[in-house]
Write a protein that holds these residues in place. Structure first.
Motif, PDB file in Angstrom:
ATOM      1  N   MET A 118       0.832  -1.201   0.000  1.00  0.00           N
ATOM      2  CA  MET A 118       0.000   0.000   0.000  1.00  0.00           C
ATOM      3  C   MET A 118       0.870   1.256   0.000  1.00  0.00           C
ATOM      4  O   MET A 118       0.609   2.209  -0.735  1.00  0.00           O
ATOM      5  CB  MET A 118      -0.901   0.006   1.244  1.00  0.00           C
ATOM      6  CG  MET A 118      -2.061  -0.966   1.182  1.00  0.00           C
ATOM      7  SD  MET A 118      -2.759  -1.139   2.828  1.00  0.00           S
ATOM      8  CE  MET A 118      -4.492  -1.153   2.448  1.00  0.00           C
TER       9      MET A 118
ATOM     10  N   TRP B  98      -1.192  11.700  -3.430  1.00  0.00           N
ATOM     11  CA  TRP B  98      -2.277  11.637  -2.455  1.00  0.00           C
ATOM     12  C   TRP B  98      -2.063  12.713  -1.393  1.00  0.00           C
ATOM     13  O   TRP B  98      -0.964  12.852  -0.863  1.00  0.00           O
ATOM     14  CB  TRP B  98      -2.292  10.250  -1.812  1.00  0.00           C
ATOM     15  CG  TRP B  98      -3.384  10.043  -0.821  1.00  0.00           C
ATOM     16  CD1 TRP B  98      -4.712  10.306  -1.003  1.00  0.00           C
ATOM     17  CD2 TRP B  98      -3.244   9.528   0.495  1.00  0.00           C
ATOM     18  NE1 TRP B  98      -5.412   9.970   0.122  1.00  0.00           N
ATOM     19  CE2 TRP B  98      -4.544   9.499   1.058  1.00  0.00           C
ATOM     20  CE3 TRP B  98      -2.177   9.085   1.260  1.00  0.00           C
ATOM     21  CZ2 TRP B  98      -4.783   9.049   2.351  1.00  0.00           C
ATOM     22  CZ3 TRP B  98      -2.410   8.633   2.542  1.00  0.00           C
ATOM     23  CH2 TRP B  98      -3.704   8.615   3.073  1.00  0.00           C
ATOM     24  N   ASN B  99      -3.113  13.471  -1.087  1.00  0.00           N
ATOM     25  CA  ASN B  99      -2.949  14.566  -0.122  1.00  0.00           C
ATOM     26  C   ASN B  99      -3.495  14.227   1.258  1.00  0.00           C
ATOM     27  O   ASN B  99      -3.628  15.095   2.109  1.00  0.00           O
ATOM     28  CB  ASN B  99      -3.588  15.848  -0.653  1.00  0.00           C
ATOM     29  CG  ASN B  99      -5.060  15.664  -0.921  1.00  0.00           C
ATOM     30  OD1 ASN B  99      -5.674  14.702  -0.467  1.00  0.00           O
ATOM     31  ND2 ASN B  99      -5.645  16.586  -1.656  1.00  0.00           N
ATOM     32  N   GLY B 100      -3.833  12.969   1.476  1.00  0.00           N
ATOM     33  CA  GLY B 100      -4.267  12.591   2.818  1.00  0.00           C
ATOM     34  C   GLY B 100      -5.753  12.737   3.035  1.00  0.00           C
ATOM     35  O   GLY B 100      -6.232  12.609   4.149  1.00  0.00           O
ATOM     36  N   GLN B 101      -6.517  13.043   1.984  1.00  0.00           N
ATOM     37  CA  GLN B 101      -7.962  13.162   2.132  1.00  0.00           C
ATOM     38  C   GLN B 101      -8.621  11.923   1.557  1.00  0.00           C
ATOM     39  O   GLN B 101      -8.502  11.655   0.374  1.00  0.00           O
ATOM     40  CB  GLN B 101      -8.490  14.396   1.392  1.00  0.00           C
ATOM     41  CG  GLN B 101      -7.804  15.662   1.797  1.00  0.00           C
ATOM     42  CD  GLN B 101      -8.000  15.959   3.258  1.00  0.00           C
ATOM     43  OE1 GLN B 101      -9.121  16.023   3.737  1.00  0.00           O
ATOM     44  NE2 GLN B 101      -6.904  16.115   3.972  1.00  0.00           N
ATOM     45  N   GLY B 102      -9.316  11.183   2.375  1.00  0.00           N
ATOM     46  CA  GLY B 102     -10.007  10.002   1.887  1.00  0.00           C
ATOM     47  C   GLY B 102      -9.030   8.899   1.528  1.00  0.00           C
ATOM     48  O   GLY B 102      -7.868   8.929   1.914  1.00  0.00           O
ATOM     49  N   SER B 103      -9.534   7.932   0.765  1.00  0.00           N
ATOM     50  CA  SER B 103      -8.716   6.769   0.470  1.00  0.00           C
ATOM     51  C   SER B 103      -7.710   7.038  -0.635  1.00  0.00           C
ATOM     52  O   SER B 103      -8.029   7.716  -1.612  1.00  0.00           O
ATOM     53  CB  SER B 103      -9.624   5.622   0.048  1.00  0.00           C
ATOM     54  OG  SER B 103      -8.862   4.632  -0.586  1.00  0.00           O
ATOM     55  N   PRO B 104      -6.486   6.520  -0.507  1.00  0.00           N
ATOM     56  CA  PRO B 104      -5.532   6.634  -1.608  1.00  0.00           C
ATOM     57  C   PRO B 104      -5.789   5.624  -2.714  1.00  0.00           C
ATOM     58  O   PRO B 104      -5.089   5.612  -3.712  1.00  0.00           O
ATOM     59  CB  PRO B 104      -4.190   6.379  -0.925  1.00  0.00           C
ATOM     60  CG  PRO B 104      -4.516   5.558   0.263  1.00  0.00           C
ATOM     61  CD  PRO B 104      -5.912   5.901   0.677  1.00  0.00           C
ATOM     62  N   PHE B 105      -6.787   4.756  -2.534  1.00  0.00           N
ATOM     63  CA  PHE B 105      -6.982   3.673  -3.508  1.00  0.00           C
ATOM     64  C   PHE B 105      -8.215   3.905  -4.379  1.00  0.00           C
ATOM     65  O   PHE B 105      -8.905   2.984  -4.762  1.00  0.00           O
ATOM     66  CB  PHE B 105      -7.079   2.329  -2.801  1.00  0.00           C
ATOM     67  CG  PHE B 105      -5.906   2.073  -1.918  1.00  0.00           C
ATOM     68  CD1 PHE B 105      -4.666   1.782  -2.459  1.00  0.00           C
ATOM     69  CD2 PHE B 105      -6.018   2.180  -0.544  1.00  0.00           C
ATOM     70  CE1 PHE B 105      -3.572   1.591  -1.658  1.00  0.00           C
ATOM     71  CE2 PHE B 105      -4.927   1.991   0.264  1.00  0.00           C
ATOM     72  CZ  PHE B 105      -3.698   1.690  -0.284  1.00  0.00           C
ATOM     73  N   THR B 106      -8.535   5.164  -4.639  1.00  0.00           N
ATOM     74  CA  THR B 106      -9.626   5.448  -5.552  1.00  0.00           C
ATOM     75  C   THR B 106      -9.064   6.062  -6.820  1.00  0.00           C
ATOM     76  O   THR B 106      -7.885   6.424  -6.880  1.00  0.00           O
ATOM     77  CB  THR B 106     -10.616   6.443  -4.932  1.00  0.00           C
ATOM     78  OG1 THR B 106      -9.910   7.635  -4.646  1.00  0.00           O
ATOM     79  CG2 THR B 106     -11.243   5.900  -3.666  1.00  0.00           C
TER      80      THR B 106
ATOM     81  N   PHE C 226       3.504  13.837   7.346  1.00  0.00           N
ATOM     82  CA  PHE C 226       2.510  14.265   8.330  1.00  0.00           C
ATOM     83  C   PHE C 226       2.495  15.767   8.570  1.00  0.00           C
ATOM     84  O   PHE C 226       1.533  16.287   9.114  1.00  0.00           O
ATOM     85  CB  PHE C 226       2.721  13.521   9.650  1.00  0.00           C
ATOM     86  CG  PHE C 226       2.289  12.094   9.575  1.00  0.00           C
ATOM     87  CD1 PHE C 226       0.948  11.766   9.649  1.00  0.00           C
ATOM     88  CD2 PHE C 226       3.207  11.093   9.390  1.00  0.00           C
ATOM     89  CE1 PHE C 226       0.540  10.455   9.561  1.00  0.00           C
ATOM     90  CE2 PHE C 226       2.809   9.774   9.296  1.00  0.00           C
ATOM     91  CZ  PHE C 226       1.474   9.454   9.388  1.00  0.00           C
TER      92      PHE C 226
ATOM     93  N   PHE D  18       1.706  17.149   4.473  1.00  0.00           N
ATOM     94  CA  PHE D  18       0.651  16.406   3.770  1.00  0.00           C
ATOM     95  C   PHE D  18       1.119  15.907   2.415  1.00  0.00           C
ATOM     96  O   PHE D  18       0.338  15.795   1.487  1.00  0.00           O
ATOM     97  CB  PHE D  18      -0.596  17.274   3.584  1.00  0.00           C
ATOM     98  CG  PHE D  18      -1.271  17.594   4.877  1.00  0.00           C
ATOM     99  CD1 PHE D  18      -1.406  16.634   5.848  1.00  0.00           C
ATOM    100  CD2 PHE D  18      -1.774  18.858   5.117  1.00  0.00           C
ATOM    101  CE1 PHE D  18      -2.029  16.922   7.054  1.00  0.00           C
ATOM    102  CE2 PHE D  18      -2.388  19.156   6.320  1.00  0.00           C
ATOM    103  CZ  PHE D  18      -2.518  18.187   7.286  1.00  0.00           C
ATOM    104  N   ASP D  19       2.411  15.672   2.280  1.00  0.00           N
ATOM    105  CA  ASP D  19       2.931  15.173   1.017  1.00  0.00           C
ATOM    106  C   ASP D  19       3.250  13.691   1.218  1.00  0.00           C
ATOM    107  O   ASP D  19       4.407  13.299   1.308  1.00  0.00           O
ATOM    108  CB  ASP D  19       4.180  15.977   0.636  1.00  0.00           C
ATOM    109  CG  ASP D  19       4.513  15.815  -0.821  1.00  0.00           C
ATOM    110  OD1 ASP D  19       3.926  14.905  -1.444  1.00  0.00           O
ATOM    111  OD2 ASP D  19       5.350  16.569  -1.325  1.00  0.00           O
ATOM    112  N   TYR D  20       2.191  12.900   1.313  1.00  0.00           N
ATOM    113  CA  TYR D  20       2.359  11.494   1.667  1.00  0.00           C
ATOM    114  C   TYR D  20       3.160  10.732   0.617  1.00  0.00           C
ATOM    115  O   TYR D  20       3.914   9.824   0.934  1.00  0.00           O
ATOM    116  CB  TYR D  20       1.000  10.843   1.891  1.00  0.00           C
ATOM    117  CG  TYR D  20       0.295  11.343   3.132  1.00  0.00           C
ATOM    118  CD1 TYR D  20       0.431  10.683   4.344  1.00  0.00           C
ATOM    119  CD2 TYR D  20      -0.481  12.488   3.097  1.00  0.00           C
ATOM    120  CE1 TYR D  20      -0.195  11.148   5.486  1.00  0.00           C
ATOM    121  CE2 TYR D  20      -1.114  12.966   4.237  1.00  0.00           C
ATOM    122  CZ  TYR D  20      -0.973  12.286   5.427  1.00  0.00           C
ATOM    123  OH  TYR D  20      -1.580  12.753   6.555  1.00  0.00           O
TER     124      TYR D  20
END
Lengths: 339, 411
Positions: A36, A45-53, A304, A307-309
């Motif tokens: 993952m 991904w910016n940390g909002q919601g799921s990264p798997f959409t 964290f 927000f640059d995951y």
């Protein structure tokens, strides 16, 4: 390749059945999160919601190339953290290995009285919480703390440990009148000048190095001690009869017997030191002037705080690769000596 | 046989992946709103201490009973990280504190509901604080309180250095000359934090700031900023000002409380810290000395953010309104010493706390934190530069900031 029938033919499914719980747990809690994270490292991904959409923008290898090719803060921070950690590893691993071996030899000495006491004393730092030790070291290395008070007894004015970003090598070179030579300052690689690469660990990093050496050498002492106790006494005695002195005995009889343990200790040391995080988090947060920034802490901060995951995950995968490569290299070097 | 089993294992892992993936999913883009009926609000706060937690809990309980809703206050240990996890899992708390310095990060990723845009009575809040919570022309949330920087003076050390009230510095030149007098007596004149959140005040006094007012452009390397940093550098070089670490303190307030410096530049929070840790110290608070372009200070604030994914937005906004009435703000300031963010509450606050006049005055002309997303690492890098200001070149520090900020703001 062979499907051997007969009395033991059905063992394989049974074997898999028995390891199934372990495989499942490892798969679910180790392999899966790693995969993952690998996916996250390829996205923005910016940390909002799921990264798997489907909504998450795919970045390809951008997060990785930014760490190496794009001029900018991301690369500079990453390379600074690599430099800091490399110096950290370079000092911690040899010192802690030698110290652990020395302590083990002392405790293993048959003439030593109160072995149990020393064994416990040396091992004690390893079982204490690293956060607690870090806080104590913060007090000890304070400007008016114990370390500087002891140095003052010898007439040495101690540095301001945790606010001194000067590199050790830079300090030594400046004693010889070398400071910021332009050929080194003007050229560089990966966004840092050669002069920056050659800074050596900062004074603040030295305090952390001493802490880590002190805490981990106890653990490794126990490993060396176990190995030492497996060295047959006959070997030592045979060596003595052949006229070996104590140094020769250590160098040619005991150390070769300890090779597997030394390999283990150095490998564990390498892996552990490249992942240093909690001491940095508690003691310095990468300060002063980023000289205690390490890839593990940078990865956490990028993910964290910024927000640059994606970049954060990419940093940790690069770190993973560095560790794997170095371990392989180290294995190769020790193997070559065998032949 | 082996390959078959491996295949089976892989399949199991994949199934587990998809199962896990569904757990992450947000159920469609539109969150179902339950506007009528009792709400069950989760409120996450980054509390400054037990006093604040208790005050917010009490006020929340009161609101819950009077409005017929349920509400739970969750004090966070590390709100940035806890919120990050909650937002990633699509289950954020309905209401949470948002620091002005982090606001743009949350607003830019769509985590916040811009409820304040249409909220009634939003004009009652101080304009510069509203500006701190404006992103792309929209006011997102209302500030819960505010603090500003001011100059603290240790009155005992002041008299020891032979100074009187007439020596209290009101300009940069006076700050320098007074500091020289203090230093001549062997006392460190000024303790100042080595961060943009303190040194930035000098930039404002010189008429500059790190970024443009709309937060879209980096304006580091400009003459006012160079002038300000050069001035601060000269104080540091001459030993007239020292960073806390050089005084063996974690922050300027600690150095000040220990009597290691005659002056400090800190905000309202120093009051509570000094009375808790150094109750015997005698001090007064004055406005920061004015620079070439007049008075300037920095403001710090947090707002009541409402999650864009909250199921109870309407009730959440009602809750925020109840928490930010003038009376409630004054009650909070009594319980844990914060300054109200409403103009109509400030006068009463000043009457109740005459010693805070300098902080209240500062709130009128204060400059908020850098209000732009993705700036955290850039600002951390700036802090690293400021830590080395004494031996560095001000222009170099500012140019480096400009270069990094441009990448962050442009990208």
């Amino acid at each position: 390749m062979f499907s051997r029938k007969g009395i033991r033919g059905n063992e394989q499914p049974a074997g898999w059945l028995f390891v199934a719980p372990a495989v499942l747990i490892l798969g679910l809690f180790m392999l899966l999160p790693i995969l993952m994270a690998l996916w996250v490292s390829l996205t923005r991904w910016n940390g909002q919601g799921s990264p798997f959409t489907g909504d998450v923008p795919f970045a390809g290898l951008d997060n990785y190339t930014r760490l190496f090719t794009d001029e900018g803060l991301a690369r500079q921070d990453f390379m600074t953290s690599i430099r800091n950690n490399a110096y950290y590893v370079f000092f911690v691993v040899p010192i802690q290995t030698v110290l652990a071996l020395g302590l083990a030899l002392i405790v293993n000495n048959r003439l030593l009285k109160g072995k149990g006491f020393f064994r416990t004393a040396f091992y004690f730092p390893s079982v204490t919480s690293s956060v607690a030790i870090s806080v104590v070291f913060l007090f000890m290395f304070a400007n008016g703390g114990a370390i500087n008070a002891i140095l003052a007894v010898f007439g040495i004015e101690g540095p301001q440990w945790f606010s001194d970003p000067r590199g050790l090598l830079h300090i030594v070179l400046s004693k010889f009148g070398v400071s910021s030579p332009s050929p080194l300052v003007d050229h560089g690689v990966f966004g840092l000048s050669w002069w920056d690469w050659l800074s050596g660990p900062s004074v603040a990093m030295c305090a952390i190095i001493s802490l880590v050496v002190w805490t981990t050498s106890g653990t490794f002492m126990v490993m060396f001690l176990a190995a030492l106790q497996n060295v047959p006494v006959q070997l030592e005695e045979a060596g003595r009869i052949d006229g070996a002195n104590r140094w020769q005995l250590l160098r040619h009889v005991i150390l070769p017997q300890l090779r597997p343990t030394t390999f283990l200790v150095v490998t564990l040391g390498l892996i552990g030191t490249w992942q240093v995080f909690d001491q940095i988090y508690v003691m310095s947060q990468g300060n002063p002037a980023k000289t205690t920034l390490t890839p593990a802490f940078l990865s956490y901060r990028t993910a964290f705080r910024d927000f640059d995951y994606g970049s954060g995950a990419a940093i940790s995968f690069v770190l993973f690769l560095i560790i794997v490569l170095l371990t392989l290299l180290q294995r190769r070097i020790t193997r070559e000596r065998d032949s | 046989m082996r390959s078959k089993l491996c295949g089976a294992t892989l399949a199991a892992v994949l199934i587990a992946t998809s199962a896990c993936g569904s757990g992450f999913d947000d159920n469609g883009s539109g969150t179902s709103q339950s506007s009528s009926g009792p709400a069950d609000l989760k409120i996450m706060i980054a509390s400054s201490g037990d006093a604040e937690t208790k005050a917010v809990r009490d006020a929340t309980a009161q609101w819950a009973t009077s409005s017929g809703n349920k509400a739970e206050v969750i004090p966070a240990q590390d709100i940035v990280q806890q919120l990050g996890q909650a937002l990633a899992g699509s289950t954020p708390p309905d209401v949470f504190y948002v620091d002005a310095a982090r606001f743009a990060d949350y607003a830019s990723v769509g985590a916040l509901e811009p409820y304040a845009q249409d909220m009634q009575g939003v004009d009652a809040f101080l304009p510069n604080l509203r500006q701190s919570f404006t992103y792309e022309g929209k006011v997102y949330c209302v500030p819960k309180d505010t603090s500003t920087l001011a100059l603290q003076i240790n009155t005992d050390l002041w008299t020891k250095a032979g100074l009187t009230d007439a020596d209290i510095p009101t300009t940069w030149d006076q700050l320098r000359s007074t500091s020289e007098k203090i230093k001549a007596k062997g006392i460190t004149p000024l303790a100042i934090g080595d961060t943009r959140d303190r040194i930035g005040a000098f930039l404002v006094q010189a008429g500059g700031y790190w970024v443009s007012a709309d937060g879209k452009q980096a304006t580091g390397d400009t003459p006012p900023n160079v002038e300000a940093l050069t001035y601060v550098q000269s104080l540091l070089k001459d030993g007239l000002a020292k960073y806390p670490k050089a005084l063996d303190a974690g922050w300027a307030g600690e150095a000040f409380g220990k009597g290691k410096a005659a002056m400090a530049i800190e905000g309202n929070w120093i009051k509570g810290a000094l009375s808790a840790d150094f109750p015997t110290i005698k001090y007064t608070v004055k406005e920061l000395p004015a620079g070439p372009k007049g008075k300037g200070t920095l403001s710090f604030t947090q707002c009541w953010g409402v999650a864009a994914k909250s199921k109870f937005k309407q009730q959440a906004v009602a809750f925020v309104q109840a928490m930010t009435t003038a009376d409630q703000q004054l009650s909070f300031s009594k319980s844990f010493g914060v300054m109200p963010s409403r103009q109509d509450a400030q006068a009463t606050y000043q009457q109740q706390n005459p010693d805070d006049a300098a902080f209240v005055a500062g709130a009128q002309y204060a400059q908020g934190p850098v209000n732009a997303p993705k700036m955290d690492s850039v600002l951390a890098d700036l802090d690293a530069g400021l830590q080395g200001l004494q031996n560095g070149r001000p222009a170099t520090v500012l140019q480096r900031f400009d270069k990094n900020a441009k990448t962050a703001l442009g990208g």
